[in-house]
Enzyme design. Structure first.
Site, PDB file in Angstrom:
ATOM      1  N   LYS A 171      42.270 -26.640 118.773  1.00 14.25           N
ATOM      2  CA  LYS A 171      41.398 -26.873 119.945  1.00 14.25           C
ATOM      3  C   LYS A 171      40.027 -26.331 119.567  1.00 14.25           C
ATOM      4  O   LYS A 171      39.782 -25.128 119.619  1.00 14.25           O
ATOM      5  CB  LYS A 171      41.970 -26.133 121.163  1.00 14.25           C
ATOM      6  CG  LYS A 171      41.735 -26.821 122.501  1.00 14.25           C
ATOM      7  CD  LYS A 171      40.276 -27.038 122.857  1.00 14.25           C
ATOM      8  CE  LYS A 171      39.656 -25.800 123.461  1.00 14.25           C
ATOM      9  NZ  LYS A 171      38.172 -25.937 123.617  1.00 14.25           N
ATOM     10  N   GLU A 245      41.253 -12.539 117.404  1.00 17.53           N
ATOM     11  CA  GLU A 245      40.025 -12.126 116.705  1.00 17.53           C
ATOM     12  C   GLU A 245      38.906 -12.194 117.732  1.00 17.53           C
ATOM     13  O   GLU A 245      38.390 -13.283 118.010  1.00 17.53           O
ATOM     14  CB  GLU A 245      39.716 -13.102 115.549  1.00 17.53           C
ATOM     15  CG  GLU A 245      40.808 -13.232 114.520  1.00 17.53           C
ATOM     16  CD  GLU A 245      40.793 -12.103 113.510  1.00 17.53           C
ATOM     17  OE1 GLU A 245      39.839 -11.293 113.518  1.00 17.53           O
ATOM     18  OE2 GLU A 245      41.737 -12.031 112.716  1.00 17.53           O
ATOM     19  N   CYS A 279      30.266 -12.831 114.753  1.00 15.38           N
ATOM     20  CA  CYS A 279      31.050 -11.740 115.347  1.00 15.38           C
ATOM     21  C   CYS A 279      30.756 -10.425 114.640  1.00 15.38           C
ATOM     22  O   CYS A 279      30.817  -9.357 115.240  1.00 15.38           O
ATOM     23  CB  CYS A 279      32.531 -12.057 115.298  1.00 15.38           C
ATOM     24  SG  CYS A 279      33.094 -12.488 113.655  1.00 15.38           S
ATOM     25  N   GLU A 378      28.515  -6.681 123.558  1.00 18.30           N
ATOM     26  CA  GLU A 378      28.156  -7.670 122.541  1.00 18.30           C
ATOM     27  C   GLU A 378      26.944  -8.472 123.020  1.00 18.30           C
ATOM     28  O   GLU A 378      26.955  -9.031 124.117  1.00 18.30           O
ATOM     29  CB  GLU A 378      29.348  -8.610 122.306  1.00 18.30           C
ATOM     30  CG  GLU A 378      29.131  -9.523 121.115  1.00 18.30           C
ATOM     31  CD  GLU A 378      30.350 -10.399 120.825  1.00 18.30           C
ATOM     32  OE1 GLU A 378      30.860 -11.046 121.759  1.00 18.30           O
ATOM     33  OE2 GLU A 378      30.797 -10.432 119.660  1.00 18.30           O
TER      34      GLU A 378
HETATM   35  P1  NAD Z   1      35.131 -18.279 124.010  1.00 17.67           P
HETATM   36  O1  NAD Z   1      36.139 -17.224 124.234  1.00 17.67           O
HETATM   37  O2  NAD Z   1      34.284 -18.688 125.151  1.00 17.67           O
HETATM   38  O3  NAD Z   1      35.828 -19.634 123.483  1.00 17.67           O
HETATM   39  C1  NAD Z   1      36.592 -19.661 122.308  1.00 17.67           C
HETATM   40  C2  NAD Z   1      37.557 -20.831 122.377  1.00 17.67           C
HETATM   41  O4  NAD Z   1      38.509 -20.586 123.412  1.00 17.67           O
HETATM   42  C3  NAD Z   1      36.928 -22.174 122.726  1.00 17.67           C
HETATM   43  O5  NAD Z   1      37.567 -23.210 122.007  1.00 17.67           O
HETATM   44  C4  NAD Z   1      37.219 -22.299 124.217  1.00 17.67           C
HETATM   45  O6  NAD Z   1      37.240 -23.629 124.688  1.00 17.67           O
HETATM   46  C5  NAD Z   1      38.601 -21.694 124.287  1.00 17.67           C
HETATM   47  N1  NAD Z   1      39.005 -21.203 125.608  1.00 17.67           N
HETATM   48  C6  NAD Z   1      38.218 -20.757 126.619  1.00 17.67           C
HETATM   49  N2  NAD Z   1      38.968 -20.394 127.673  1.00 17.67           N
HETATM   50  C7  NAD Z   1      40.266 -20.604 127.326  1.00 17.67           C
HETATM   51  C8  NAD Z   1      41.511 -20.412 127.983  1.00 17.67           C
HETATM   52  N3  NAD Z   1      41.578 -19.944 129.243  1.00 17.67           N
HETATM   53  N4  NAD Z   1      42.648 -20.724 127.321  1.00 17.67           N
HETATM   54  C9  NAD Z   1      42.601 -21.193 126.059  1.00 17.67           C
HETATM   55  N5  NAD Z   1      41.449 -21.412 125.390  1.00 17.67           N
HETATM   56  C10 NAD Z   1      40.292 -21.111 126.013  1.00 17.67           C
HETATM   57  O7  NAD Z   1      34.240 -17.793 122.781  1.00 17.67           O
HETATM   58  P2  NAD Z   1      32.960 -18.509 122.143  1.00 17.67           P
HETATM   59  O8  NAD Z   1      31.777 -18.330 123.040  1.00 17.67           O
HETATM   60  O9  NAD Z   1      33.323 -19.875 121.702  1.00 17.67           O
HETATM   61  O10 NAD Z   1      32.752 -17.631 120.821  1.00 17.67           O
HETATM   62  C11 NAD Z   1      31.979 -16.471 120.766  1.00 17.67           C
HETATM   63  C12 NAD Z   1      32.869 -15.253 120.753  1.00 17.67           C
HETATM   64  O11 NAD Z   1      33.760 -15.331 119.651  1.00 17.67           O
HETATM   65  C13 NAD Z   1      32.098 -13.958 120.566  1.00 17.67           C
HETATM   66  O12 NAD Z   1      32.607 -12.979 121.419  1.00 17.67           O
HETATM   67  C14 NAD Z   1      32.398 -13.577 119.109  1.00 17.67           C
HETATM   68  O13 NAD Z   1      32.312 -12.214 118.823  1.00 17.67           O
HETATM   69  C15 NAD Z   1      33.790 -14.084 118.966  1.00 17.67           C
HETATM   70  N6  NAD Z   1      34.111 -14.278 117.556  1.00 17.67           N
HETATM   71  C16 NAD Z   1      34.978 -13.394 116.976  1.00 17.67           C
HETATM   72  C17 NAD Z   1      35.275 -13.509 115.623  1.00 17.67           C
HETATM   73  C18 NAD Z   1      36.238 -12.577 114.941  1.00 17.67           C
HETATM   74  O14 NAD Z   1      36.698 -12.883 113.843  1.00 17.67           O
HETATM   75  N7  NAD Z   1      36.591 -11.451 115.530  1.00 17.67           N
HETATM   76  C19 NAD Z   1      34.671 -14.533 114.875  1.00 17.67           C
HETATM   77  C20 NAD Z   1      33.784 -15.404 115.520  1.00 17.67           C
HETATM   78  C21 NAD Z   1      33.519 -15.271 116.863  1.00 17.67           C
END
Ligand code: NAD
Length: 485
Positions: A171, A245, A279, A378
């Site tokens: 997804k 993550e 991240c 963050e």
């Molecule tokens: P997000 O949590 O908004 O979305 C991530 C994914 O989850 C998307 O595909 C989204 O559609 C999906 N999603 C959202 N709600 C959901 C639900 N209720 N059930 C299932 N899936 C759902 O995050 P984002 O804005 O896309 O990414 C940025 C974040 O990701 C930042 O906090 C960043 O730190 C983190 N990040 C972490 C790492 C790591 O390795 N720790 C790496 C990259 C990004």
């Protein structure tokens, strides 16, 4: 108009609605993708479940050949995919060219690791017995991916999951589905139908049904803490394997011995790569009190010379942010900091010479402290807050004063400080003098609120394997310790 990939076929699914994808540098519409629903998630899970038995029984050597072919196809199509990625995500083309190469190499790496070993043999309790541990795939893995490194973070999940013998439903983020769909078209077509499926849509509508689905035993998720918490609350009562993550607030400590020019360059890179939307971006910086003013001045000078623009244009260092709400969050953090006494040396404004796009000039802030959101939450954008420290104990204490534990970086050539730093700082990755560099064989992931998942390395493969112990009494006679006593 790209569609979803379910059971080897391209389909608009059970929905007629579409999600528009725009270019963050121009705000132009690029394309649209299906707004997937629970019915589409169900269809993808059914396809992955049906494909699982054949895939898990495919000899590991054959799976390795197929995964090397994925890597080769990614590599051969890297130029096209990198351009598309810059158009939908915004970061400059050289950064996406690197993302594509890292993506290809991840598939090569796990192709080999997946055929290396599958368990261990134990010394038996008694002669005539044989004990061994088998590591087995779980079944269908939901790979839920964010927008900031859409292909790399996909590869870190999909490559080990497939190498281990699982099948997957991906997804992608609703902001960046186009490169994922094109990657699937170019690089996954030779895999058996149903082994890789892609469902597009919003998290709550297309992602959450995967999390709830009884036939999905593993959720591999990268994204925000809030979404991770939501997913955990749904998956925990179902005893699903969670691989999380989440967000970070990575510190960098400038050692007292370090060359300031090198420190300025290292910091600017680690704080502003992908416009600070990494991240592991450096989001808080601790500088020796003696060199604090000079360092801040040099950093501000260097940062103000970086070029903002459309990442497709040559010579652009920093692209736009992904969307306006993310830019507004950075602005809020800067406003909160200045209201509490911080000073912005440079940047923090929207550049006036762009008519379109979510640009923000990278900011350098001084006089910050841990009462401010910019040092605690963050920020995920182009802001570099600098705080002075006295002795190294204080620097370590400040590093650990955070709810997150993803990465941490020290710039120093003093071995005693380095040892102190990697022993005492609580973070999943410690970088010394070279921030943000990953190693395929080295596990990547976090501690504390960042979640405990690990990607890359043997650990990244083990996340997708469950462990079975086999106790085999080969002679199989009646035992004296059986009834009757
Ligand atoms: P997000 O949590 O908004 O979305 C991530 C994914 O989850 C998307 O595909 C989204 O559609 C999906 N999603 C959202 N709600 C959901 C639900 N209720 N059930 C299932 N899936 C759902 O995050 P984002 O804005 O896309 O990414 C940025 C974040 O990701 C930042 O906090 C960043 O730190 C983190 N990040 C972490 C790492 C790591 O390795 N720790 C790496 C990259 C990004």
């Amino acid at each position: 108009m790209p569609d979803m990939l379910i059971n080897g076929r391209w389909t608009a699914g059970k929905t007629t609605e579409r999600i528009t994808v725009i270019n963050p540098a121009t705000e132009e519409v690029l394309s649209d993708v299906p707004r997937g629903t629970a019915a589409d998630a169900d269809a993808a899970v059914a396809a992955a479940r049906d494909a699982f038995d054949g895939w898990r029984r495919t000899p590991a050597n054959e799976r390795a050949t197929l995964l090397h072919e994925v890597a080769r196809l990614v590599h051969n199509n890297a130029a096209e995919l990198a351009r598309l990625l810059t158009m939908e995500e915004g970061k400059p083309l050289p950064e996406n060219e690197e993302e594509l190469e890292w993506t290809a190499t991840t598939f090569h790496y796990y192709a080999e690791l997946g055929r290396h070993e599958r368990g261990r043999v134990l010394p038996p309790g008694d002669p005539g017995q044989f004990n061994f541990v088998i590591k087995e795939p779980y079944g269908v893995v939901a790979c839920i991916v964010p927008w900031n490194y859409p292909l790399l973070l996909l590869a870190w999940k999909v490559a080990p999951a497939l190498a281990a013998g699982n099948t997957v439903v991906i997804k992608p983020s609703e902001y960046t589905p186009l490169t994922t769909l094109r990657l699937a078209e170019l690089a996954f077509a030779h895999l058996p139908p149903g082994v890789v499926n892609v469902v597009t849509g919003y998290g709550a509508e297309a992602g959450e049904p995967l999390v709830r689905h009884p036939d999905v035993p593993v959720i591999a998720f990268t994204g925000s803490v809030a979404t991770g918490q939501r997913i955990a609350s749904i998956a925990a009562p179902m005893m699903k394997k969670l691989h999380l993550e989440l967000g970070g607030k990575d510190p960098m400590v400038i050692g007292p011995d370090v060359d300031l020019d090198m420190a300025v360059r290292a910091l600017a890179y680690s704080a502003l790569l992908n416009t600070g939307q990494v991240c592991t971006s450096t989001e808080r910086v601790y500088v020796p009190r003696d060199s604090y003013s000079q360092f801040a001045e040099e950093l501000a000078g260097f940062v103000s010379g970086l070029r903002l623009g459309n990442g497709l244009n040559e010579g652009v260092d920093i692209g736009p942010m992904l969307r306006d709400p993310f830019r507004q969050k950075v602005e809020r953090h800067i406003a909160d900091a200045t209201a509490r006494g911080a000073q912005v040396l440079v940047g923090g404004s929207r550049p006036s010479h762009f008519e379109h796009g979510f640009f923000l000039e990278p900011a350098v802030l001084v006089n910050v402290d841990h009462s401010m959101a910019i040092m605690r939450e963050e920020t995920f954008g182009p802001a570099i807050p600098l705080m002075p420290y006295g002795d190294f104990d204080e620097a370590i204490r400040l590093c650990n004063d955070s709810q997150f534990g993803l990465g941490a970086c020290l710039l120093s050539h003093d071995a005693r400080l380095v040892k102190r730093f990697f022993e005492d700082v609580k973070a999943g990755t410690i970088w010394i003098n070279d921030p943000l560099t990953d190693n395929y064989a080295g596990p990547f992931g976090g501690m504390k609120m960042t979640g405990g998942g690990r990607e890359l390395g043997q650990e990244g493969l083990d996340e997708f394997l469950e462990v079975k112990h086999v106790h085999w009494d080969i002679d199989g006679g009646v035992k004296e310790y059986w009834y009757p006593y």
